[in-house]
Design a protein around this motif. Structure first.
Motif, mmCIF file in Angstrom:
data_model
loop_
_atom_site.group_PDB
_atom_site.id
_atom_site.type_symbol
_atom_site.label_atom_id
_atom_site.label_comp_id
_atom_site.label_asym_id
_atom_site.label_seq_id
_atom_site.Cartn_x
_atom_site.Cartn_y
_atom_site.Cartn_z
ATOM 1 N N THR A 31 0.838 -1.204 0.000
ATOM 2 C CA THR A 31 0.000 0.000 0.000
ATOM 3 C C THR A 31 0.868 1.249 0.000
ATOM 4 O O THR A 31 0.635 2.186 -0.771
ATOM 5 C CB THR A 31 -0.945 0.002 1.223
ATOM 6 O OG1 THR A 31 -1.781 -1.155 1.149
ATOM 7 C CG2 THR A 31 -1.795 1.257 1.266
ATOM 8 N N TRP A 32 1.879 1.267 0.862
ATOM 9 C CA TRP A 32 2.777 2.416 0.916
ATOM 10 C C TRP A 32 3.435 2.640 -0.444
ATOM 11 O O TRP A 32 3.515 3.770 -0.932
ATOM 12 C CB TRP A 32 3.845 2.222 1.999
ATOM 13 C CG TRP A 32 4.767 3.393 2.067
ATOM 14 C CD1 TRP A 32 4.612 4.517 2.813
ATOM 15 C CD2 TRP A 32 5.965 3.577 1.313
ATOM 16 N NE1 TRP A 32 5.643 5.392 2.573
ATOM 17 C CE2 TRP A 32 6.489 4.837 1.652
ATOM 18 C CE3 TRP A 32 6.649 2.808 0.380
ATOM 19 C CZ2 TRP A 32 7.653 5.341 1.103
ATOM 20 C CZ3 TRP A 32 7.815 3.307 -0.176
ATOM 21 C CH2 TRP A 32 8.310 4.561 0.191
ATOM 22 N N ALA A 33 3.904 1.574 -1.059
ATOM 23 C CA ALA A 33 4.564 1.691 -2.363
ATOM 24 C C ALA A 33 3.612 2.285 -3.399
ATOM 25 O O ALA A 33 3.977 3.208 -4.137
ATOM 26 C CB ALA A 33 5.071 0.324 -2.815
ATOM 27 N N ARG A 34 2.418 1.776 -3.444
ATOM 28 C CA ARG A 34 1.424 2.260 -4.411
ATOM 29 C C ARG A 34 1.141 3.747 -4.189
ATOM 30 O O ARG A 34 1.059 4.526 -5.135
ATOM 31 C CB ARG A 34 0.148 1.427 -4.283
ATOM 32 C CG ARG A 34 -0.861 1.631 -5.364
ATOM 33 C CD ARG A 34 -2.029 0.647 -5.323
ATOM 34 N NE ARG A 34 -2.553 0.371 -3.991
ATOM 35 C CZ ARG A 34 -2.301 -0.746 -3.272
ATOM 36 N NH1 ARG A 34 -1.544 -1.700 -3.769
ATOM 37 N NH2 ARG A 34 -2.816 -0.913 -2.072
ATOM 38 N N GLU A 35 1.026 4.155 -2.936
ATOM 39 C CA GLU A 35 0.707 5.551 -2.604
ATOM 40 C C GLU A 35 1.889 6.499 -2.801
ATOM 41 O O GLU A 35 1.712 7.716 -2.793
ATOM 42 C CB GLU A 35 0.223 5.639 -1.153
ATOM 43 C CG GLU A 35 -1.117 4.977 -0.931
ATOM 44 C CD GLU A 35 -1.498 4.885 0.542
ATOM 45 O OE1 GLU A 35 -0.651 5.209 1.416
ATOM 46 O OE2 GLU A 35 -2.639 4.473 0.821
ATOM 47 N N ASN A 36 3.091 5.950 -2.954
ATOM 48 C CA ASN A 36 4.289 6.786 -3.035
ATOM 49 C C ASN A 36 5.054 6.647 -4.346
ATOM 50 O O ASN A 36 6.246 6.954 -4.404
ATOM 51 C CB ASN A 36 5.200 6.480 -1.848
ATOM 52 C CG ASN A 36 4.640 7.042 -0.571
ATOM 53 O OD1 ASN A 36 4.811 8.221 -0.289
ATOM 54 N ND2 ASN A 36 3.932 6.218 0.192
#
Length: 106
Positions: A31-36
């Protein structure tokens, strides 16, 4: 990952190569990767030779762990940090290159 992300403008997509260590697949990480604007690239299972970092683990084992008997995690951490500082200053040292060349990477 957060430190790495801060080094580059958010509009610049980052590609991070990871092995299949289970925490790398955690929902929070994805999730963090997708959002960043970070794309996680996983090496195939049993294909550590595709991960460029692998050639650095051999010298680390040889120069820090081999024949050692650290009395604490703190002592081990200091030895690893000292090795990394030395290694960064001596990246073309014959002993380092010899150990790195034992590991074949793509």
């Amino acid at each position: 990952l957060k430190v790495l992300r801060r080094r580059y403008h958010r509009s610049e997509r980052l590609y991070i190569v990871l092995d299949n260590f289970s925490p790398h697949h955690h929902k929070k990480v994805k999730t963090w990767a997708r959002e960043n604007n970070v794309e996680l690239i996983y090496t195939p299972t049993y294909a550590s030779w595709l991960n460029r970092i692998e050639c650095h683990f051999g010298p680390l084992r040889k120069f820090v762990f081999e024949g050692s008997n650290y009395s604490s995690h703190d002592e081990l951490a200091k030895a690893i940090q000292a090795y990394i500082r030395w290694r960064n200053k001596n990246k073309h040292h014959e002993a380092i290159l010899k150990e790195q060349n034992k590991i074949k990477v793509a």
